[in-house]
Design a protein around this motif. Structure first.
Motif, short mmCIF file in Angstrom:
data_model
loop_
_atom_site.label_atom_id
_atom_site.label_comp_id
_atom_site.label_asym_id
_atom_site.label_seq_id
_atom_site.Cartn_x
_atom_site.Cartn_y
_atom_site.Cartn_z
N ARG A 99 0.65 1.68 -7.76
CA ARG A 99 0.87 0.36 -7.17
C ARG A 99 -0.10 -0.66 -7.77
N TYR A 100 -1.34 -0.23 -7.99
CA TYR A 100 -2.34 -1.10 -8.61
C TYR A 100 -1.90 -1.49 -10.02
N LYS A 101 -1.35 -0.53 -10.74
CA LYS A 101 -0.88 -0.78 -12.11
C LYS A 101 0.30 -1.74 -12.13
N ILE A 102 1.20 -1.59 -11.16
CA ILE A 102 2.45 -2.36 -11.17
C ILE A 102 2.26 -3.77 -10.61
N ILE A 103 1.59 -3.90 -9.46
CA ILE A 103 1.48 -5.21 -8.82
C ILE A 103 0.06 -5.76 -8.82
N ASP A 104 -0.89 -5.04 -9.42
CA ASP A 104 -2.27 -5.49 -9.57
C ASP A 104 -2.96 -5.74 -8.23
N ILE A 105 -2.57 -4.97 -7.22
CA ILE A 105 -3.23 -5.02 -5.92
C ILE A 105 -3.66 -3.60 -5.56
N TYR A 106 -4.97 -3.41 -5.38
CA TYR A 106 -5.46 -2.08 -5.04
C TYR A 106 -5.54 -1.95 -3.52
N ARG A 107 -4.70 -1.09 -2.98
CA ARG A 107 -4.66 -0.88 -1.54
C ARG A 107 -4.69 0.62 -1.27
N ILE A 108 -5.65 1.04 -0.46
CA ILE A 108 -5.81 2.46 -0.16
C ILE A 108 -5.17 2.83 1.17
N ASP A 109 -4.61 1.85 1.87
CA ASP A 109 -4.00 2.09 3.16
C ASP A 109 -2.49 2.22 3.03
N SER A 110 -1.90 2.92 3.98
CA SER A 110 -0.45 2.97 4.10
C SER A 110 -0.10 2.34 5.43
N GLY A 111 0.20 1.05 5.39
CA GLY A 111 0.45 0.32 6.64
C GLY A 111 -0.82 0.23 7.45
N VAL A 112 -0.74 0.66 8.72
CA VAL A 112 -1.89 0.55 9.62
C VAL A 112 -2.82 1.76 9.52
N LEU A 113 -2.45 2.74 8.70
CA LEU A 113 -3.27 3.94 8.57
C LEU A 113 -3.99 3.95 7.22
N GLY A 114 -5.27 4.27 7.25
CA GLY A 114 -6.06 4.36 6.03
C GLY A 114 -6.99 5.56 6.11
N PRO A 115 -7.89 5.71 5.15
CA PRO A 115 -8.83 6.84 5.16
C PRO A 115 -9.67 6.94 6.43
N THR A 116 -10.06 5.80 6.99
CA THR A 116 -10.87 5.83 8.21
C THR A 116 -10.08 6.41 9.37
N GLU A 117 -8.84 5.96 9.52
CA GLU A 117 -7.99 6.49 10.59
C GLU A 117 -7.73 7.99 10.38
N LEU A 118 -7.57 8.40 9.11
CA LEU A 118 -7.34 9.81 8.82
C LEU A 118 -8.56 10.64 9.22
N ARG A 119 -9.75 10.13 8.96
CA ARG A 119 -10.97 10.85 9.36
C ARG A 119 -11.02 11.00 10.88
N ILE A 120 -10.64 9.95 11.58
CA ILE A 120 -10.64 10.01 13.05
C ILE A 120 -9.62 11.04 13.54
N ILE A 121 -8.46 11.05 12.93
CA ILE A 121 -7.42 12.02 13.31
C ILE A 121 -7.90 13.44 13.08
N ILE A 122 -8.51 13.69 11.91
CA ILE A 122 -9.02 15.03 11.62
C ILE A 122 -10.13 15.41 12.60
N SER A 123 -10.98 14.44 12.95
CA SER A 123 -12.04 14.70 13.93
C SER A 123 -11.46 15.10 15.28
N LEU A 124 -10.40 14.42 15.69
CA LEU A 124 -9.74 14.76 16.95
C LEU A 124 -9.10 16.14 16.88
N ILE A 125 -8.53 16.47 15.72
CA ILE A 125 -7.95 17.80 15.54
C ILE A 125 -9.02 18.88 15.68
#
Length: 225
Positions: A151-177
């Motif tokens: 996506r960064y290559k195609i539209i020149d926008i670097y985004r690590i999130d997928s909608g409202v979920l990102g690495p931080t939310e994933l860490r919280i989810i794994i912590s809850l698991i």
């Protein structure tokens, strides 16, 4: 716009964030940056982030051979990983010493190493039928990283999130698991199924969007020829 808000915008100017915890997370990171000792460098923070992932890996090993209560160490490890991974590049921008492409490359490599450590830890912890979920988790997370890079290559926008979920939310989810597994041993198997299934669905949807971006880019390029 206040001076604090303007400074915060500059610190996070190299990437677009859409995750649900974005505002609170950025304020907390800015708070930490202002209090970071001068001897702590961005590279040290990168190492701290990887150390946090190694701690998650170790917690799985200890829990496998002793007690599932030791998975609580993994929650600490995830916080340490967030601390190092979230502050390393931001500290460079805060101190006005960014190395955009060096930092970009290092961040991707360390993220991949971290997710492999976490997945490998679960592989050793899980019972035989569930070990494949560790493989799928690493593969699907790697897929999401590829989507971000393309996506960064195609539209020149670097985004690590997928909608409202990102690495931080994933860490919280794994912590809850991990916390639920401590309270109810065996629940992690069902949580892992849900997590990998969610990653699969999100990746499929993001891939469809990515292909649409690529098609639009092709159309624009043809008009410019």
């Amino acid at each position: 716009m206040s001076d604090i808000q303007s400074q915060r915008d500059k610190i996070f100017s190299d990437r677009k964030r859409t995750n649900i915890l974005k505002n609170g997370e950025q304020r907390f990171i800015h708070f930490l940056l202002k209090r970071m000792p001068q001897l702590v460098t961005p590279n040290i923070l990168t190492g701290i982030g990887l150390l946090g992932s190694a701690l998650v890996f170790i917690s799985f090993l200890l829990a496998r051979h002793s007690s599932q209560y030791l998975l609580l160490i993994g929650i600490i490890g995830l916080f340490i990983n967030w601390f190092g991974d979230s502050l390393d590049g931001r500290l460079a921008y805060y101190r006005q010493i960014p190395r955009k492409w060096y930092g970009f490359a290092l961040d991707i490599i360390m993220d991949w190493a971290s997710i492999v450590l976490i997945g490998l830890g679960y592989y050793f912890y899980a019972a035989q039928p569930a070990k494949v979920l560790a493989f799928l988790f690493v593969v699907f997370y790697g897929w999401s990283m590829l989507i971000s890079l393309l996506r960064y290559k195609i539209i020149d926008i670097y985004r690590i999130d997928s909608g409202v979920l990102g690495p931080t939310e994933l860490r919280i989810i794994i912590s809850l698991i991990l916390l639920i597994e401590v309270l109810s041993a065996g629940s992690i198997f069902y949580a892992a199924i849900l997590l990998t299934s969610t990653l699969l669905v999100v990746n499929i949807l993001d891939t469809i969007k990515l292909l649409r971006f690529g098609n639009e880019r092709d159309g624009k390029d043809k008009l410019n020829d």
